[in-house]
Write a protein that holds these residues in place. Structure first.
Motif, short mmCIF file in Angstrom:
data_model
loop_
_atom_site.label_atom_id
_atom_site.label_comp_id
_atom_site.label_asym_id
_atom_site.label_seq_id
_atom_site.Cartn_x
_atom_site.Cartn_y
_atom_site.Cartn_z
N ILE A 9 -7.90 66.25 38.33
CA ILE A 9 -9.29 65.80 38.34
C ILE A 9 -9.36 64.29 38.21
CG2 ILE A 9 -9.94 67.94 37.20
CD1 ILE A 9 -10.61 66.21 34.76
N GLN A 10 -10.52 63.75 38.42
CA GLN A 10 -10.77 62.32 38.28
C GLN A 10 -11.76 62.13 37.15
OE1 GLN A 10 -9.38 60.16 40.44
NE2 GLN A 10 -10.29 58.23 39.78
N LEU A 11 -11.34 61.45 36.10
CA LEU A 11 -12.22 61.19 34.97
C LEU A 11 -11.98 59.77 34.51
CD1 LEU A 11 -14.27 62.47 32.99
CD2 LEU A 11 -12.35 62.98 31.50
N ASN A 12 -13.05 58.99 34.45
CA ASN A 12 -12.93 57.58 34.09
C ASN A 12 -11.91 56.86 34.98
OD1 ASN A 12 -14.75 57.96 31.99
ND2 ASN A 12 -13.13 58.48 30.54
N SER A 13 -11.93 57.24 36.27
CA SER A 13 -11.08 56.64 37.29
C SER A 13 -9.59 56.87 37.05
CB SER A 13 -11.35 55.12 37.38
OG SER A 13 -12.70 54.89 37.70
N GLN A 14 -9.22 57.87 36.26
CA GLN A 14 -7.82 58.15 36.01
C GLN A 14 -7.56 59.64 36.21
OE1 GLN A 14 -6.99 56.82 32.05
NE2 GLN A 14 -6.76 54.69 32.66
N ASN A 15 -6.44 59.97 36.87
CA ASN A 15 -6.02 61.36 36.94
C ASN A 15 -5.54 61.79 35.57
OD1 ASN A 15 -6.51 61.78 39.65
ND2 ASN A 15 -4.52 60.97 40.27
N ILE A 16 -6.04 62.90 35.05
CA ILE A 16 -5.67 63.31 33.70
C ILE A 16 -4.80 64.55 33.69
CG2 ILE A 16 -7.74 62.31 32.74
CD1 ILE A 16 -8.86 65.11 32.44
N HIS A 17 -4.48 65.09 34.84
CA HIS A 17 -3.62 66.28 34.87
C HIS A 17 -2.93 66.34 36.22
CE1 HIS A 17 -2.15 69.84 33.07
NE2 HIS A 17 -3.23 70.17 32.41
N SER A 18 -1.64 66.63 36.22
CA SER A 18 -0.92 66.80 37.47
C SER A 18 -1.29 68.15 38.07
CB SER A 18 0.58 66.72 37.22
OG SER A 18 1.05 67.95 36.74
N SER A 38 3.62 71.14 33.97
CA SER A 38 5.08 71.09 34.04
C SER A 38 5.57 69.87 34.80
CB SER A 38 5.62 72.36 34.72
OG SER A 38 5.15 72.44 36.04
N GLU A 39 4.64 69.00 35.20
CA GLU A 39 5.05 67.80 35.93
C GLU A 39 4.94 66.54 35.07
OE1 GLU A 39 3.43 67.19 39.75
OE2 GLU A 39 4.19 69.08 40.57
N ASP A 40 3.74 66.23 34.57
CA ASP A 40 3.59 64.98 33.82
C ASP A 40 3.59 65.18 32.31
OD1 ASP A 40 1.11 66.02 33.24
OD2 ASP A 40 -0.03 64.52 34.35
N GLY A 41 3.72 66.42 31.82
CA GLY A 41 3.79 66.66 30.38
C GLY A 41 2.48 66.49 29.66
N SER A 42 1.36 66.58 30.36
CA SER A 42 0.06 66.40 29.72
C SER A 42 -0.55 67.75 29.35
CB SER A 42 -0.90 65.64 30.63
OG SER A 42 -1.19 66.41 31.78
N ILE A 43 -1.48 67.72 28.40
CA ILE A 43 -2.24 68.89 27.97
C ILE A 43 -3.71 68.54 28.07
CG2 ILE A 43 -2.72 70.47 26.05
CD1 ILE A 43 0.05 69.74 24.93
N GLN A 44 -4.52 69.45 28.60
CA GLN A 44 -5.95 69.20 28.73
C GLN A 44 -6.74 70.36 28.17
OE1 GLN A 44 -7.70 66.28 30.17
NE2 GLN A 44 -9.05 67.35 28.77
N VAL A 54 -12.62 68.04 27.32
CA VAL A 54 -12.91 67.74 25.92
C VAL A 54 -11.94 66.65 25.46
CG1 VAL A 54 -13.04 68.65 23.57
CG2 VAL A 54 -13.68 70.10 25.51
N GLY A 55 -12.42 65.43 25.41
CA GLY A 55 -11.57 64.32 25.00
C GLY A 55 -10.55 63.95 26.06
N ASP A 56 -9.67 63.04 25.69
CA ASP A 56 -8.62 62.59 26.59
C ASP A 56 -7.49 63.61 26.61
OD1 ASP A 56 -9.94 60.20 27.16
OD2 ASP A 56 -9.09 59.22 25.38
N PRO A 57 -6.66 63.58 27.64
CA PRO A 57 -5.51 64.49 27.66
C PRO A 57 -4.53 64.16 26.55
CG PRO A 57 -5.34 62.89 29.43
CD PRO A 57 -6.70 62.72 28.84
N HIS A 67 7.08 73.07 29.68
CA HIS A 67 7.41 74.36 30.29
C HIS A 67 7.09 75.54 29.38
CE1 HIS A 67 9.62 72.81 33.85
NE2 HIS A 67 9.74 71.74 33.08
N ALA A 68 6.66 75.28 28.15
CA ALA A 68 6.31 76.35 27.22
C ALA A 68 5.22 75.86 26.28
CB ALA A 68 7.53 76.80 26.43
N MET A 69 4.28 76.75 25.96
CA MET A 69 3.19 76.40 25.05
C MET A 69 2.71 77.66 24.35
SD MET A 69 -0.53 74.65 25.91
CE MET A 69 -1.18 76.14 26.69
N ALA A 70 2.36 77.55 23.06
CA ALA A 70 1.82 78.69 22.32
C ALA A 70 0.83 78.17 21.28
CB ALA A 70 2.93 79.48 21.64
N VAL A 71 -0.30 78.86 21.18
CA VAL A 71 -1.34 78.52 20.20
C VAL A 71 -1.08 79.32 18.93
CG1 VAL A 71 -3.82 78.54 19.72
CG2 VAL A 71 -2.99 78.02 22.03
N SER A 72 -1.24 78.69 17.77
CA SER A 72 -0.97 79.36 16.49
C SER A 72 -1.96 80.50 16.27
CB SER A 72 -1.08 78.35 15.34
OG SER A 72 -2.41 77.88 15.21
#
Length: 392
Positions: A9-18, A38-44, A54-57, A67-72
């Motif tokens: 996406i485009q937010l504040n003129s910056q890509n925030i997710h690959s 799994s490309e740029d290591g960002s979370i959104q 919601v906020g910045d990445p 490559h792996a993520m889990a919510v408590s």
């Protein structure tokens, strides 16, 4: 209800997710979706109803792809495993790391899992090892588990937290004693040429495995047999349980399917998606007897699809839906924005309709505009607020 969102996406003129989504889950009392790349290591984090970020990445420079993520269990923290072999803990409220990243594995972390009490985390890596972490001490518990898998694809705690099961680049799963790190049992889960990609362990002792050619079920008991669910399919990429344990969802490169984990019977028909689905998540309030607010989400590499759970159940049990569009295109609203695309939602009228105004900037300064009108009923509720209902 089905919504989709492009991951770039485009937010504040910056890509925030690959454009490659690797993991998905619900956070903030199911009001938001969290995705990792799994490309740029960002979370959104995005709002479920509007797709608004919601906020910045969340980012940790130099981590490589996630490559792996889990919510408590309490949805207060998120653990990620990255290409650099490190484990990272994040606070959902702030999007900041709570502890310093830990160099655990020598290769990419492919799986992470919270213990049922939320005190420990298990991780599995491409280097064939499994680590157990104490979240309070911010350190590894005991020695590493050197598995019989060349790569560890999945780790999963038993419901009581005393055992761990791992799978990887072979056709077996291994049961481990968490306290001693000793192997308890090996189970050949599928054909020698296949692998086990994902695991779900129910409270009644049944263990479901997503393999290269479909779903199988076994138990932790020595006499437990391996039983196949349904026909052979393509690789199962995600297998998850609803919060009440009464539904099992499997996402594959062919379709998404729902199952009754107590009977091993399918619930409705599979829903086919041309690009396949790689991740899936139940909202915490979703289940077979959940209220209408329950949600289910799945994603391919580019899009996130979110269903009202009761509507999804109606859809999969309907032989011929009234809407002739493919199921993944039947949506109440669509929130997407990537690069030069932007969606603006405006509510107009007193009680008859919602107007969605979409503006898409094109090349050379031209703009394509489209107005969609959806019939609704507006009811007044307490404190002067209004409740909006779609008219089917």
């Amino acid at each position: 209800m089905l919504c989709s969102v492009k991951s770039q996406i485009q937010l504040n003129s910056q890509n925030i997710h690959s454009p490659t989504i690797s993991c998905i889950d619900f956070v903030r009392k199911d009001r938001c979706i969290i995705t990792s790349s799994s490309e740029d290591g960002s979370i959104q984090v995005r709002k479920v109803d509007t797709g608004e970020a919601v906020g910045d990445p969340w980012k940790d420079e130099g981590s490589g792809g996630i490559h792996a993520m889990a919510v408590s269990p309490k949805q207060t923290e998120v653990v990620t495993g990255s290409q650099d072999g490190r484990i990272r803990l994040w606070t959902v409220k702030t999007g900041k790391r709570t502890k310093r990243s830990r160099q655990a594995h020598s290769l990419t972390v492919l799986s992470v899992c919270w213990s049922p009490d939320g005190l420990n985390i298990a991780s599995g890596s491409e280097d064939g090892t499994t680590f157990i972490w104490d979240t309070n001490q911010d350190d590894m518990v005991g020695h590493p588990i050197r598995t019989n898998h060349t790569h560890v694809y999945a780790v999963c705690y038993s419901p009581d937290g005393k055992k761990l099961v791992t799978s990887g680049y072979n056709n077996t799963i291994t049961f481990w004693d968490v306290s001693t790190r000793e192997a308890l049992r090996f189970v050949e889960a599928c054909h020698l040429s296949q692998q086990v990609h994902c695991i779900a362990w129910t409270s009644c002792g049944r263990i479901f495995l997503g393999c290269s050619d479909g779903i199988v079920q076994t138990t932790e008991n020595a006499e437990g047999e391996v039983v196949r669910l349904g026909k052979r399919t393509g690789p199962i990429c995600a297998i998850i349980l609803s919060q009440d344990g009464l539904l099992l969802a499997a996402a594959s490169l062919d379709n998404v399917s729902l199952w009754n984990p107590k009977t091993n019977k399918s619930v409705g028909r599979p829903l086919y998606r041309p690009k396949g689905l790689r991740c899936a998540a139940f909202a915490r309030k979703s289940g077979l007897f959940a209220r209408k607010s329950g949600l289910f989400a799945a994603s391919d590499t580019d899009n996130v699809y979110i269903w009202n759970f009761q509507a999804l159940l109606r859809d999969i049990n309907s032989a011929s839906p009234l809407d002739s569009k493919p199921w993944y295109e039947r949506c109440m609203a669509q929130w997407s924005s990537f690069e030069s695309f932007r969606t603006v939602v405006q509510v107009a009228g007193k009680s008859s309709e919602i107007t969605i105004h979409v503006r898409v900037p094109l090349e050379r300064g031209t703009v394509c505009e489209k107005i969609l009108r959806i019939a609704v009923k507006v009811d007044r509720v307490a404190n002067g607020k209004k409740a909006v209902h779609l008219l089917e």
